[in-house]
Scaffold this active site. Structure first.
Site, mmCIF file in Angstrom:
data_model
loop_
_atom_site.group_PDB
_atom_site.id
_atom_site.type_symbol
_atom_site.label_atom_id
_atom_site.label_comp_id
_atom_site.label_asym_id
_atom_site.label_seq_id
_atom_site.Cartn_x
_atom_site.Cartn_y
_atom_site.Cartn_z
ATOM 1 N N TYR A 63 94.878 -81.314 105.190
ATOM 2 C CA TYR A 63 95.125 -82.505 106.006
ATOM 3 C C TYR A 63 95.379 -83.722 105.121
ATOM 4 C CZ TYR A 63 94.211 -86.405 109.179
ATOM 5 O OH TYR A 63 94.309 -87.578 109.890
ATOM 6 N N SER A 118 96.361 -92.232 107.898
ATOM 7 C CA SER A 118 94.908 -92.060 107.926
ATOM 8 C C SER A 118 94.337 -92.499 106.592
ATOM 9 C CB SER A 118 94.560 -90.589 108.172
ATOM 10 O OG SER A 118 93.207 -90.321 107.886
#
Length: 303
Positions: free
Chosen positions: A156, A143
Site C-alpha cells: 500500500y 495518504s
C-alpha cells in the site's frame, strides 16, 4: 479560483467516506457534482443525500483501474457538462499484512486503483481542462503512507508513494496551463490488524485489546471525512502543492523531512507484535484486566 457555483466537479470513489463528504461539500458550494464510484448504488445514495438539501449531482458507475471505462466516462462527462473545473481523484484501495503473503492479484488491484486510477483520471480529465483554456484543479487524495512507512503495509505504501510522485511531477508539467495539481494526504484511520489463527489465549486477548484501543481512538480522536472534505474544498480554491491533513499528518510529513531514519525507526517500534510484547513485559496482568474492562465499558453502545 474563488467559488464553485455552477462549476463542474468530478469526484471518484464518491460512494462513501471521504469521497461522499467531498461531493456533498462541493454541492453545498453550488457546484454541479459528478459522483463516480465502482458501485452504482452507492453513487446513487450519495446523489440522493445531496438532493435532500437541494444540491446538484449526477451518479456514474466506473472502475478507475479500467482505462477504457475511464476514457468513456470522461467522454460522457464532457458531452453532458463540458470540461470539469475540479477533479478529485479520491478512489483508493488498501490491504494490510506481511509482504510475502500479498498475492499478485492484490498487487494488481492496488496498482490499478491507487496508481493507474490517478493516471487515467489525470490523463483524460486533465487533457479536457488544458484544452478548454479555462484552467482548473486536479486534487489527488493520497495518504501519509506516501511518505511514512507503515507496518504490514509495504504494498500500500509503495502505491501511495508512486501516486504522490506522479502528482508532484504532474504539477510541474501543468505549470503555466492554468491547471493546478495538489496532493492531499490524510492521516490513516485504520492500519488493519490481523488475527493470528495460531495465537495462544494471551496473544488473542492482547490483539483484542489493541483493536479496542484503535476503535476507541477512532471514535474520539480520528478526524471524520467531513474535516478532510473541508480541506479539499479549501485547497481547490487555492493551489498548494502538498497538503498533509490534519495536524498529525503534517507532523509526520515534517518528521520524514527532518529525520527519515528516525521515521523508519519509529515505524519498526510501532509494529503491533512489538507493542504487544512490550506491553506484556512492563504491565501487570491485573492492570491489563482493568484496562480491558474499561475499554469494554467505553465501547458499549450509547457510551
Amino acid at each position: 479560483m474563488t467559488g464553485f457555483e455552477n462549476e463542474v466537479v468530478v469526484v471518484t470513489g464518491a460512494g462513501g467516506g471521504i469521497g461522499r463528504a467531498v461531493a456533498q461539500r462541493f454541492a453545498r458550494e453550488r457546484a454541479a457534482v459528478v459522483v463516480a464510484d465502482l458501485d452504482k448504488d452507492r453513487a446513487v445514495q450519495t446523489v440522493e443525500s445531496i438532493e435532500e438539501f437541494g444540491g446538484d449531482a449526477t451518479p456514474f458507475a466506473v472502475d478507475v483501474a479500467d482505462a477504457r471505462a475511464m476514457e468513456s466516462f470522461a467522454d460522457d462527462v464532457h458531452a453532458e457538462f463540458g470540461a470539469p473545473k475540479v477533479l478529485v481523484n479520491n478512489a483508493g484501495y488498501t490491504t494490510a499484512g506481511p509482504f510475502l503473503e500479498h498475492t499478485l492479484e492484490e498487487w494488481d488491484r492496488l496498482m490499478g486503483v491507487n496508481v493507474w486510477g490517478l493516471v487515467h483520471g489525470c490523463t483524460y480529465f486533465g487533457r479536457q481542462m488544458v484544452d478548454s483554456g479555462r484552467g482548473g484543479r486536479v486534487i489527488n487524495v493520497t495518504s501519509v503512507a506516501a511518505f511514512t512507512p507503515i507496518p504490514l503495509s509495504a504494498p500500500y505504501c509503495a502505491t501511495e508513494a508512486a501516486a504522490q510522485m506522479l502528482t508532484e511531477g504532474l504539477r510541474l508539467e501543468f505549470a503555466g496551463t492554468g491547471v493546478g495539481v495538489t496532493a492531499v494526504c490524510p492521516a490513516l484511520v485504520h492500519t488493519g490488524i490481523y488475527e493470528n489463527d495460531d495465537a495462544d489465549a494471551e496473544d488473542t486477548a492482547a490483539a483484542a485489546r489493541t483493536l479496542s484501543v484503535a476503535a476507541l481512538a477512532q471514535r474520539y480522536v480520528v478526524h471524520g471525512p467531513e474535516s478532510i472534505a473541508r480541506t479539499i474544498v479549501r485547497v481547490a480554491a487555492r493551489n498548494p502543492a502538498v497538503v498533509p491533513t490534519r495536524i498529525e499528518a503534517r507532523a509526520l510529513y515534517l518528521a520524514t523531512r527532518v529525520s527519515p531514519g528516525g521515521a523508519r525507526l519509529a515505524a519498526r517500534v510501532l509494529e503491533p507484535e512489538k507493542l504487544t510484547g512490550l506491553r506484556a513485559r512492563v504491565t501487570r496482568r491485573g492492570v491489563l484486566t482493568r484496562i480491558d474492562d474499561y475499554l469494554a465499558r467505553k465501547l458499549e453502545p450509547g457510551q
